[in-house]
Design an enzyme around this catalytic site. Structure first.
Site, mmCIF file in Angstrom:
data_model
loop_
_atom_site.group_PDB
_atom_site.id
_atom_site.type_symbol
_atom_site.label_atom_id
_atom_site.label_comp_id
_atom_site.label_asym_id
_atom_site.label_seq_id
_atom_site.Cartn_x
_atom_site.Cartn_y
_atom_site.Cartn_z
ATOM 1 N N LEU A 34 0.847 -1.206 0.000
ATOM 2 C CA LEU A 34 0.000 0.000 0.000
ATOM 3 C C LEU A 34 0.874 1.245 0.000
ATOM 4 C CD1 LEU A 34 -2.485 -1.017 2.824
ATOM 5 C CD2 LEU A 34 -2.924 -1.020 0.352
ATOM 6 N N ASP A 76 2.686 -5.909 2.742
ATOM 7 C CA ASP A 76 3.143 -4.935 3.735
ATOM 8 C C ASP A 76 3.630 -5.590 5.033
ATOM 9 O OD1 ASP A 76 2.655 -2.119 2.718
ATOM 10 O OD2 ASP A 76 0.699 -3.020 2.285
ATOM 11 N N ASP A 82 3.047 -2.537 12.896
ATOM 12 C CA ASP A 82 1.610 -2.258 12.852
ATOM 13 C C ASP A 82 0.735 -3.356 13.435
ATOM 14 O OD1 ASP A 82 1.729 0.305 11.753
ATOM 15 O OD2 ASP A 82 2.164 -0.540 9.771
ATOM 16 N N ARG A 147 -6.349 4.763 9.741
ATOM 17 C CA ARG A 147 -6.173 3.350 10.084
ATOM 18 C C ARG A 147 -6.701 2.986 11.480
ATOM 19 N NH1 ARG A 147 -2.061 1.194 6.783
ATOM 20 N NH2 ARG A 147 -2.404 2.082 4.716
ATOM 21 N N HIS A 177 0.406 7.590 9.803
ATOM 22 C CA HIS A 177 0.337 7.173 11.206
ATOM 23 C C HIS A 177 0.852 8.287 12.121
ATOM 24 C CE1 HIS A 177 0.813 2.813 9.655
ATOM 25 N NE2 HIS A 177 -0.399 2.900 10.155
ATOM 26 N N CYS A 264 8.290 1.490 11.755
ATOM 27 C CA CYS A 264 7.387 0.473 11.181
ATOM 28 C C CYS A 264 8.044 -0.888 10.988
ATOM 29 C CB CYS A 264 6.896 0.882 9.792
ATOM 30 S SG CYS A 264 6.237 2.519 9.698
HETATM 31 N N1 GLY Z 1 2.618 0.527 3.274
HETATM 32 C C1 GLY Z 1 2.351 0.578 4.659
HETATM 33 C C2 GLY Z 1 0.907 0.748 4.908
HETATM 34 O O1 GLY Z 1 0.281 1.424 4.137
HETATM 35 O O2 GLY Z 1 0.348 0.189 5.807
#
Ligand code: GLY
Length: 269
Positions: A34, A76, A82, A147, A177, A264
């Site tokens: 993503l 991802d 995450d 998110r 984020h 991340c």
């Molecule tokens: N590419 C990291 C994310 O969008 O979660």
């Protein structure tokens, strides 16, 4: 004896002292991860080499790094931060909002079971990405972002309180984020970009402002007296060196193409 029991006996005086990290090697599917960044497609071989350098940087900070195998099903999945929140008292499996990432958590649960006796889970309708969670001592700032929703944040706050910690929410509108735009770099000191520079939430901290053109430099990791910074941000680097930081610069250009930052790419505990 499980790791968390040892950790629980320690005072949580600092959230920058760690012994372990978990990372996941990127798969070739990384190229379809993503992204909202318009920086092009990651070059896989370069991403792999940068991942090795990233691991070496964590090792220089004294961490034992557990390297999980690439998982092609999840483009991802190298962004392991995450899918879990790791605290000295418990781990929390998150519930990523992005459909293509939801399934990443299943593989992390058994990994964390080797380190933690207490593992909690964010439940529907809550969504939460670890990149939205910034720990400062015993308090966790939780970004409400595209998110992470209110239900996810509320669940996390309730879980943290059960284990003697606290949490509060922060609106995130300009970046993916929370930690994309703000990270802790020293005691009571945050490196902040954009909307977080003048945020009332962080008014009790000393803020080191990151200029707009260097905003990707705001995502640093503080580990055992050292500070990891992305390469390519000389102004940020100078500012941190002036604060007396011992910097390790790591090139993560291929991950930046997927909106990924230094934090991340690992779980640290
Ligand atoms: N590419 C990291 C994310 O969008 O979660």
């Amino acid at each position: 004896e499980k790791h968390n029991e040892k950790a629980a006996r320690k005072e949580i005086e600092s959230n920058s002292m760690f012994t372990k990290a978990i990372v996941r090697t990127p798969g070739r599917s990384l190229t379809s991860g993503l992204t909202a960044a318009k920086l092009g497609t990651p070059v896989y071989q370069k991403a792999l080499e940068q991942h090795r350098q990233y691991i070496a940087a964590l090792e220089r900070c004294g961490l034992d790094v557990l390297i999980l195998e690439a998982d092609e099903a999840f483009p991802d999945s190298t962004f392991v931060e995450d899918v879990a929140i790791v605290t000295p008292k418990c781990a929390i499996i998150t519930r990523p909002a992005a459909a293509s990432r939801r399934g990443e958590t299943a593989a992390m649960l058994p990994v964390l079971e080797d380190f933690y006796s207490y593992i909690e889970k964010i439940q529907p309708p809550g969504t939460l990405d670890g990149g939205d969670v910034m720990q400062v001592d015993q308090h966790f700032y939780i970004g409400l972002s595209s998110r992470t929703n209110r239900a996810g944040a509320d669940q996390l706050i309730e879980i943290l309180q059960r284990y003697g910690m606290t949490g509060s929410t922060v609106p995130v509108t300009e970046v993916l984020h929370l930690k994309t735009g703000v990270t802790q770099v020293a005691e009571k000191t945050l490196l902040a970009a954009g909307e977080f520079i003048a945020s009332a939430t962080f008014s009790d901290f000393r803020i080191l402002p990151v200029p707009e053109e260097a905003k990707s430099g705001a995502n640093c990791i503080r580990i055992n007296g050292k500070l990891l910074l992305s390469t390519g941000f000389p102004e940020v680097s100078r500012q941190l060196v002036d604060q007396g930081a011992e910097l390790i610069e790591v090139d993560i250009s291929e991950y930046a193409k997927l909106d990924g930052g230094l934090t991340c790419l690992s779980l640290r505990f």
